[in-house]
Design a protein around this motif. Structure first.
Motif, PDB file in Angstrom:
ATOM      1  N   ILE A 150      53.457  61.642  25.755  1.00 40.88           N
ATOM      2  CA  ILE A 150      53.649  60.297  25.237  1.00 40.88           C
ATOM      3  C   ILE A 150      55.089  60.311  24.730  1.00 40.88           C
ATOM      4  O   ILE A 150      55.428  61.104  23.850  1.00 40.88           O
ATOM      5  CB  ILE A 150      52.654  59.992  24.101  1.00 40.88           C
ATOM      6  CG1 ILE A 150      51.237  59.979  24.662  1.00 40.88           C
ATOM      7  CG2 ILE A 150      53.008  58.692  23.400  1.00 40.88           C
ATOM      8  CD1 ILE A 150      50.161  59.986  23.608  1.00 40.88           C
ATOM      9  N   VAL A 152      58.235  58.301  23.036  1.00 40.89           N
ATOM     10  CA  VAL A 152      58.577  57.113  22.256  1.00 40.89           C
ATOM     11  C   VAL A 152      60.008  57.232  21.744  1.00 40.89           C
ATOM     12  O   VAL A 152      60.471  58.318  21.406  1.00 40.89           O
ATOM     13  CB  VAL A 152      57.608  56.889  21.073  1.00 40.89           C
ATOM     14  CG1 VAL A 152      56.213  56.555  21.555  1.00 40.89           C
ATOM     15  CG2 VAL A 152      57.569  58.084  20.146  1.00 40.89           C
ATOM     16  N   ASP A 164      53.479  52.218  19.051  1.00 41.05           N
ATOM     17  CA  ASP A 164      53.761  52.599  20.430  1.00 41.05           C
ATOM     18  C   ASP A 164      52.928  53.819  20.838  1.00 41.05           C
ATOM     19  O   ASP A 164      52.331  53.850  21.918  1.00 41.05           O
ATOM     20  CB  ASP A 164      55.258  52.881  20.594  1.00 41.05           C
ATOM     21  CG  ASP A 164      55.702  53.035  22.036  1.00 41.05           C
ATOM     22  OD1 ASP A 164      54.885  52.837  22.964  1.00 41.05           O
ATOM     23  OD2 ASP A 164      56.884  53.366  22.254  1.00 41.05           O
ATOM     24  N   SER A 167      49.247  52.838  21.164  1.00 40.32           N
ATOM     25  CA  SER A 167      49.075  52.052  22.382  1.00 40.32           C
ATOM     26  C   SER A 167      49.027  52.959  23.612  1.00 40.32           C
ATOM     27  O   SER A 167      48.175  52.785  24.492  1.00 40.32           O
ATOM     28  CB  SER A 167      50.222  51.045  22.503  1.00 40.32           C
ATOM     29  OG  SER A 167      50.185  50.413  23.752  1.00 40.32           O
ATOM     30  N   GLN A 168      49.923  53.954  23.674  1.00 39.99           N
ATOM     31  CA  GLN A 168      49.949  54.852  24.821  1.00 39.99           C
ATOM     32  C   GLN A 168      48.750  55.809  24.833  1.00 39.99           C
ATOM     33  O   GLN A 168      48.322  56.239  25.913  1.00 39.99           O
ATOM     34  CB  GLN A 168      51.248  55.662  24.843  1.00 39.99           C
ATOM     35  CG  GLN A 168      52.464  54.823  25.184  1.00 39.99           C
ATOM     36  CD  GLN A 168      53.695  55.675  25.356  1.00 39.99           C
ATOM     37  OE1 GLN A 168      53.717  56.571  26.187  1.00 39.99           O
ATOM     38  NE2 GLN A 168      54.737  55.393  24.564  1.00 39.99           N
ATOM     39  N   ASN A 170      45.741  54.954  24.017  1.00 40.69           N
ATOM     40  CA  ASN A 170      44.644  54.180  24.592  1.00 40.69           C
ATOM     41  C   ASN A 170      43.287  54.718  24.174  1.00 40.69           C
ATOM     42  O   ASN A 170      42.387  54.915  24.990  1.00 40.69           O
ATOM     43  CB  ASN A 170      44.783  54.120  26.122  1.00 40.69           C
ATOM     44  CG  ASN A 170      44.021  52.972  26.705  1.00 40.69           C
ATOM     45  OD1 ASN A 170      43.753  51.992  26.024  1.00 40.69           O
ATOM     46  ND2 ASN A 170      43.668  53.097  27.973  1.00 40.69           N
TER      47      ASN A 170
END
Length: 174
Positions: A150, A152, A164, A167-168, A170
């Protein structure tokens, strides 16, 4: 927040001054997971070496990384979850931490050397002197796609960085 693919550990990585501890602590709070600062796993000899302005060698790092990997194994066995701040600059270091597991994810805090250097000049009470930042960037091996990182940008407020990451990830709320 536990889904079927929820990792037992998130390793928040990056060079010194990228915000690992701050972001990992906020992320752990958001997820309701435990926060661990990877620095606490360093043997005293590593802390003394860095405090004296000397970069660590790979030989210095192996026991430290193995101690963190052992903690990740313990978390998994106990069905616990944690966000761990750890520089994990090289692929070989991340391989020790993850060692083929699907339940550990790497979160790479990506930032420009100039931004991070500016942050380091205002940081107080940390054993890592700003003079070692260049050696950290020379050592850094950005995570490859096969590590499922991930990634960012750190050029945002902490809460937006955490948004962020979440969100990634999930994750499926429990």
């Amino acid at each position: 927040m536990v889904g079927s693919e929820t990792p037992c550990a998130l390793v928040v990585m990056g060079v010194s001054g990228s915000g690992k501890s701050t972001v990992a602590d906020h992320l752990a709070g958001r997820l309701g997971w435990r926060y661990e600062d990877g620095d606490r796993f360093h043997p005293a000899s590593n802390v003394a070496k860095m405090s004296a302005g000397h970069p660590l060698t790979d030989e210095d790092r192996w026991p430290w990384l193995q101690a963190i990997a052992d903690e990740i194994d313990r978390l998994s066995a106990a069905r616990e979850r944690a966000v761990i701040a750890c520089s994990a600059l090289k692929r070989a270091y991340r391989d020790i931490l993850v060692h083929g597991r699907d339940d550990v994810r790497i979160v790479f805090l990506d930032g420009a050397p100039e931004l991070i250097a500016a942050r380091l000049t205002t940081r107080k009470g940390h054993f890592m002197p700003p003079g070692l930042l260049a050696s950290q960037f020379r050592t850094l091996e950005r995570p490859g796609a096969n590590e499922r990182p991930i990634i960012v940008s750190i050029d945002a407020p902490v809460e937006r960085i955490v948004d962020d990451i979440v969100s990634q990830l999930n994750l499926v709320p429990q």
